[in-house]
Design an enzyme around this catalytic site. Sequence first.
Site, PDB file in Angstrom:
ATOM      1  CB  SER A   1      -0.862  -0.007   1.278  1.00  0.00           C
ATOM      2  OG  SER A   1      -1.372   1.280   1.546  1.00  0.00           O
TER       3      SER A   1
ATOM      4  CE1 TYR B   1      -4.014  -2.262   5.380  1.00  0.00           C
ATOM      5  CE2 TYR B   1      -3.227  -0.037   4.933  1.00  0.00           C
ATOM      6  CZ  TYR B   1      -3.791  -1.217   4.485  1.00  0.00           C
ATOM      7  OH  TYR B   1      -4.129  -1.360   3.162  1.00  0.00           O
TER       8      TYR B   1
HETATM    9  N1  LIG Z   1      -9.001  -0.537  -0.712  1.00  0.00           N
HETATM   10  C1  LIG Z   1      -7.964   0.293  -0.744  1.00  0.00           C
HETATM   11  O1  LIG Z   1      -8.119   1.506  -0.894  1.00  0.00           O
HETATM   12  C2  LIG Z   1      -6.568  -0.270  -0.625  1.00  0.00           C
HETATM   13  C3  LIG Z   1      -5.493   0.601  -0.766  1.00  0.00           C
HETATM   14  C4  LIG Z   1      -4.199   0.091  -0.667  1.00  0.00           C
HETATM   15  C5  LIG Z   1      -4.013  -1.263  -0.433  1.00  0.00           C
HETATM   16  N2  LIG Z   1      -5.097  -2.079  -0.285  1.00  0.00           N
HETATM   17  C6  LIG Z   1      -4.844  -3.486  -0.041  1.00  0.00           C
HETATM   18  O2  LIG Z   1      -5.539  -4.263  -1.002  1.00  0.00           O
HETATM   19  C7  LIG Z   1      -5.913  -5.514  -0.415  1.00  0.00           C
HETATM   20  C8  LIG Z   1      -7.389  -5.771  -0.596  1.00  0.00           C
HETATM   21  O3  LIG Z   1      -8.097  -4.700  -0.019  1.00  0.00           O
HETATM   22  P1  LIG Z   1      -9.669  -4.579  -0.158  1.00  0.00           P
HETATM   23  O4  LIG Z   1      -9.969  -3.142  -0.111  1.00  0.00           O
HETATM   24  O5  LIG Z   1     -10.166  -5.395  -1.276  1.00  0.00           O
HETATM   25  O6  LIG Z   1     -10.117  -5.233   1.248  1.00  0.00           O
HETATM   26  P2  LIG Z   1     -11.387  -6.143   1.641  1.00  0.00           P
HETATM   27  O7  LIG Z   1     -11.513  -6.034   3.115  1.00  0.00           O
HETATM   28  O8  LIG Z   1     -12.551  -5.804   0.789  1.00  0.00           O
HETATM   29  O9  LIG Z   1     -10.893  -7.592   1.258  1.00  0.00           O
HETATM   30  C9  LIG Z   1      -9.955  -8.291   2.032  1.00  0.00           C
HETATM   31  C10 LIG Z   1     -10.247  -9.769   1.901  1.00  0.00           C
HETATM   32  O10 LIG Z   1      -9.302 -10.475   2.697  1.00  0.00           O
HETATM   33  C11 LIG Z   1     -10.009 -11.484   3.390  1.00  0.00           C
HETATM   34  N3  LIG Z   1      -9.286 -11.831   4.622  1.00  0.00           N
HETATM   35  C12 LIG Z   1      -9.152 -11.093   5.745  1.00  0.00           C
HETATM   36  N4  LIG Z   1      -8.477 -11.766   6.671  1.00  0.00           N
HETATM   37  C13 LIG Z   1      -8.150 -12.967   6.107  1.00  0.00           C
HETATM   38  C14 LIG Z   1      -7.452 -14.098   6.570  1.00  0.00           C
HETATM   39  N5  LIG Z   1      -6.967 -14.142   7.817  1.00  0.00           N
HETATM   40  N6  LIG Z   1      -7.299 -15.152   5.743  1.00  0.00           N
HETATM   41  C15 LIG Z   1      -7.825 -15.129   4.490  1.00  0.00           C
HETATM   42  N7  LIG Z   1      -8.501 -14.082   3.999  1.00  0.00           N
HETATM   43  C16 LIG Z   1      -8.666 -13.011   4.804  1.00  0.00           C
HETATM   44  C17 LIG Z   1     -11.374 -10.892   3.697  1.00  0.00           C
HETATM   45  O11 LIG Z   1     -12.329 -11.906   3.994  1.00  0.00           O
HETATM   46  C18 LIG Z   1     -11.645 -10.156   2.401  1.00  0.00           C
HETATM   47  O12 LIG Z   1     -12.271 -10.993   1.452  1.00  0.00           O
HETATM   48  C19 LIG Z   1      -5.450  -5.454   1.037  1.00  0.00           C
HETATM   49  O13 LIG Z   1      -4.178  -6.043   1.141  1.00  0.00           O
HETATM   50  C20 LIG Z   1      -5.350  -3.967   1.294  1.00  0.00           C
HETATM   51  O14 LIG Z   1      -4.469  -3.687   2.344  1.00  0.00           O
HETATM   52  C21 LIG Z   1      -6.370  -1.618  -0.363  1.00  0.00           C
END
Ligand SMILES: NC(=O)c1ccc[n+]([C@@H]2O[C@H](COP(=O)([O-])OP(=O)(O)OC[C@H]3O[C@@H](n4cnc5c(N)ncnc54)[C@H](O)[C@@H]3O)[C@@H](O)[C@H]2O)c1
Length: 260
Positions: free
Chosen positions: A142, A155
């Site tokens: 991120s 985080y």
């Molecule tokens: N959304 C953003 O703006 C953003 C920005 C930068 C980075 N990210 C990164 O992108 C990735 C996805 O983010 P997102 O927004 O889709 O999040 P989200 O919360 O929608 O999805 C995360 C998924 O991970 C799963 N998960 C959580 N804990 C778990 C575990 N212990 N074992 C297996 N699965 C597990 C959840 O069930 C969910 O399906 C993450 O790594 C997040 O840090 C997101």
Amino acid sequence: MPLLEGKVSLVTGAGNGIGRGIALRFAEEGAVVGVMDLEPASCERVANEITQSGGRALVLAADVSRADEVGSAVRTLVDTFGPPAVLAHNAAVMPTGTLDQTSEKDWDRVFDVNAKGAYLTSREVVPLMRRAGGGSIILMASVTGVNGLPGLAAYSATKGALIALARAMAIDHARDGIRVNSVSPGTIDSPMLHEFVDAQEDAEGTREDFDEMHPVGRIGTIEEVANVFVFLASDQSSFVTGANYTVDGGLSVKGEQPQL
Ligand SMILES: NC(=O)c1ccc[n+]([C@@H]2O[C@H](COP(=O)([O-])OP(=O)(O)OC[C@H]3O[C@@H](n4cnc5c(N)ncnc54)[C@H](O)[C@@H]3O)[C@@H](O)[C@H]2O)c1
């Protein structure tokens, strides 16, 4: 010609949000996808979406922070489709707060899922990739792992760890033909973001601030992140390893701290 034809791929956190988008894009490019998520129903939904579009997918309900569950999921994937050529570790949790607002329980959990999850999944796939002559590992980091953003101390620490881990692994496994890169998105229109925005007093204002803080004037889409994962998973990126790809509309090179 599809970019990932026949490549067995493991995507963690693939049940929702960006992980779902990566799994669907991988399948569109011909990959066979192991859909790993904590939530079995979400895994099934995404695997069904893939099979209904003519692709191949496998439901792998597992907690990425549990060595036993990760080990058994990877064995199931290997037994069903063969050894993975691609690992996309995307699963994460995002507790908010400054360091002193972060409980020890939250600190441990965010490191267990985000950082240890990368260790456990990579530890399973690296020997398989080495034996097969190579592979591509992509760790979801991120911009918070690069730049400071307010209220995301634990985080951000995990995301910095993932960038460093990708670099270290890139060196260690280069001669095995295993490429390891990280991807650092800015703010992406996703359920994780909606949850964060909806919890703010002025949700609409927060949303506008997010758009405004990105030099391109908007937040990113799930597809824009998934496309970079496709590139890094494919042979198009055969000379790319140890890189951290920012997918952030210029946020990380802006030279000023965004005000949230
Ligand atoms: N959304 C953003 O703006 C953003 C920005 C930068 C980075 N990210 C990164 O992108 C990735 C996805 O983010 P997102 O927004 O889709 O999040 P989200 O919360 O929608 O999805 C995360 C998924 O991970 C799963 N998960 C959580 N804990 C778990 C575990 N212990 N074992 C297996 N699965 C597990 C959840 O069930 C969910 O399906 C993450 O790594 C997040 O840090 C997101």
